[in-house]
Design a protein around this motif. Structure first.
Motif, mmCIF file in Angstrom:
data_model
loop_
_atom_site.group_PDB
_atom_site.id
_atom_site.type_symbol
_atom_site.label_atom_id
_atom_site.label_comp_id
_atom_site.label_asym_id
_atom_site.label_seq_id
_atom_site.Cartn_x
_atom_site.Cartn_y
_atom_site.Cartn_z
ATOM 1 N N LYS A 186 7.594 5.207 -2.230
ATOM 2 C CA LYS A 186 6.974 3.684 -2.790
ATOM 3 C C LYS A 186 7.404 2.767 -1.931
ATOM 4 C CE LYS A 186 8.529 2.494 -6.757
ATOM 5 N NZ LYS A 186 8.727 1.977 -8.246
ATOM 6 N N ILE A 187 6.789 1.780 -1.307
ATOM 7 C CA ILE A 187 7.089 0.848 -0.683
ATOM 8 C C ILE A 187 6.489 -0.363 -1.085
ATOM 9 C CG2 ILE A 187 7.193 2.201 1.514
ATOM 10 C CD1 ILE A 187 4.638 0.573 2.370
ATOM 11 N N TRP A 188 7.322 -1.559 -0.679
ATOM 12 C CA TRP A 188 6.978 -2.937 -1.202
ATOM 13 C C TRP A 188 6.300 -3.634 -0.071
ATOM 14 C CZ3 TRP A 188 9.069 -7.548 0.879
ATOM 15 C CH2 TRP A 188 8.638 -8.593 0.103
ATOM 16 N N LYS A 189 5.300 -4.180 0.011
ATOM 17 C CA LYS A 189 4.537 -5.036 0.786
ATOM 18 C C LYS A 189 4.674 -6.465 0.648
ATOM 19 C CE LYS A 189 0.744 -3.452 2.935
ATOM 20 N NZ LYS A 189 -0.618 -3.118 3.291
ATOM 21 N N LYS A 190 5.007 -7.291 1.429
ATOM 22 C CA LYS A 190 5.507 -8.831 0.983
ATOM 23 C C LYS A 190 4.011 -9.211 0.731
ATOM 24 C CE LYS A 190 7.194 -12.826 3.447
ATOM 25 N NZ LYS A 190 7.894 -13.410 4.446
ATOM 26 N N GLY A 191 4.478 -10.022 -0.458
ATOM 27 C CA GLY A 191 3.284 -10.805 -0.867
ATOM 28 C C GLY A 191 2.154 -9.960 -1.922
ATOM 29 N N GLU A 192 2.619 -8.960 -2.046
ATOM 30 C CA GLU A 192 1.715 -7.956 -2.919
ATOM 31 C C GLU A 192 2.398 -7.686 -4.147
ATOM 32 O OE1 GLU A 192 -1.049 -6.093 -2.082
ATOM 33 O OE2 GLU A 192 -1.628 -7.121 -0.164
ATOM 34 N N ARG A 193 1.762 -7.732 -5.517
ATOM 35 C CA ARG A 193 2.567 -7.552 -6.428
ATOM 36 C C ARG A 193 2.645 -6.008 -6.727
ATOM 37 N NH1 ARG A 193 0.031 -10.997 -11.071
ATOM 38 N NH2 ARG A 193 1.753 -10.173 -12.199
ATOM 39 N N GLN A 194 1.417 -5.063 -6.489
ATOM 40 C CA GLN A 194 1.389 -3.962 -6.625
ATOM 41 C C GLN A 194 2.169 -2.884 -5.623
ATOM 42 O OE1 GLN A 194 -2.861 -3.350 -6.250
ATOM 43 N NE2 GLN A 194 -3.085 -3.073 -8.647
ATOM 44 N N ASP A 195 2.731 -1.660 -6.378
ATOM 45 C CA ASP A 195 3.499 -0.905 -5.487
ATOM 46 C C ASP A 195 2.494 -0.403 -4.381
ATOM 47 O OD1 ASP A 195 5.933 -1.361 -6.508
ATOM 48 O OD2 ASP A 195 5.676 -0.210 -8.196
ATOM 49 N N HIS A 196 2.728 -0.031 -3.214
ATOM 50 C CA HIS A 196 2.083 0.967 -2.460
ATOM 51 C C HIS A 196 2.859 2.267 -2.085
ATOM 52 C CE1 HIS A 196 0.492 -3.116 -1.995
ATOM 53 N NE2 HIS A 196 -0.631 -2.392 -1.444
ATOM 54 N N TYR A 197 2.263 3.027 -1.739
ATOM 55 C CA TYR A 197 2.768 4.617 -1.513
ATOM 56 C C TYR A 197 2.485 5.041 0.003
ATOM 57 C CZ TYR A 197 3.588 4.091 -6.387
ATOM 58 O OH TYR A 197 3.873 3.595 -7.614
ATOM 59 N N ILE A 198 3.257 5.690 0.519
ATOM 60 C CA ILE A 198 3.045 6.594 1.815
ATOM 61 C C ILE A 198 3.513 7.876 1.599
ATOM 62 C CG2 ILE A 198 3.147 4.272 3.186
ATOM 63 C CD1 ILE A 198 6.159 5.352 3.924
ATOM 64 N N ALA A 199 2.894 8.759 2.642
ATOM 65 C CA ALA A 199 3.280 10.235 2.428
ATOM 66 C C ALA A 199 4.145 10.637 3.550
ATOM 67 C CB ALA A 199 1.934 11.216 2.679
ATOM 68 N N GLU A 200 4.877 11.215 3.229
ATOM 69 C CA GLU A 200 5.889 11.868 4.238
ATOM 70 C C GLU A 200 5.017 12.821 5.097
ATOM 71 O OE1 GLU A 200 8.260 12.931 7.072
ATOM 72 O OE2 GLU A 200 9.408 11.769 5.443
ATOM 73 N N LYS A 201 4.930 12.589 6.397
ATOM 74 C CA LYS A 201 4.049 13.178 7.222
ATOM 75 C C LYS A 201 4.709 14.385 7.974
ATOM 76 C CE LYS A 201 0.775 9.380 6.965
ATOM 77 N NZ LYS A 201 -0.361 8.760 7.763
#
Length: 182
Positions: free
Chosen positions: A76-91
């Motif tokens: 889970k990562i946080w993006k500046k200015g965004e309220r929702q959580d974002h997700y990235i996969a381990e590649k």
């Protein structure tokens, strides 16, 4: 067929294969689809964006993402200015493999060692006190089996530690990008 259609078809085939292969890591193909969408995504996605790609309920996507986070395959990562959580996969498939299998080997070790630590003193006590030859022989055979189990557990822990430290790659090196493309 247009180039875009070919790319889309290729991506669909790869995503499906990746989703199906995730059963090796103990997750269902539907959770594997979540991983494959994140794996091929060029940028972090929200739960809603993932849901739009996989056509699953929000609760199923949320549970699937949580499951993938527990196995460290998704972050889970946080993006500046965004309220929702974002997700990235381990590649890094090597990392995914190591994290998962080291975890499984350590769980197996803990389960079996607890049983060995409980049973071994009882069997040793019985072996020293028994007078019935047949039962004593069975107890001694069980003690030999426990020694074999301890040897196995030692080996699997050494392997897990070699995987964790990266020493495994001294014995089984990763192929270079050049080698894998030939």
């Amino acid at each position: 067929m247009s180039q875009a259609d070919k790319l889309s078809e290729s991506r669909d085939v790869l995503e499906s294969a990746l989703a199906q292969s995730m059963t090796v890591y103990g997750v269902t193909p539907s959770v594997g689809r979540i991983y494959s969408v994140l794996y091929f995504s060029k940028e972090p996605l929200t739960l809603k964006e993932i849901q739009d790609h996989v056509a699953m309920s929000k609760a199923s996507v949320s549970n699937g993402v949580r499951e993938l986070m527990e196995t460290e395959m998704v972050t889970k990562i946080w993006k500046k200015g965004e309220r929702q959580d974002h997700y990235i996969a381990e590649k890094d498939f090597f990392r995914n493999f190591i994290v998962y299998f080291v975890k499984m080997l350590r769980q197996e070790n803990n389960l079996i060692m607890k049983a060995v630590e409980h049973s071994e003193p009882l069997l040793k006590e019985m072996a020293s006190e028994l007078e019935d030859a047949a039962t004593k022989k069975e107890v001694e055979e069980d003690l030999k089996l426990l020694e074999h189990a301890k040897s196995y557990l030692d080996w699997t822990m050494r392997m897990a530690n070699a995987m964790d430290s990266g020493d495994i790659f001294k014995y089984f090196p990763k192929a270079s990008s050049k080698e894998t493309s030939e």
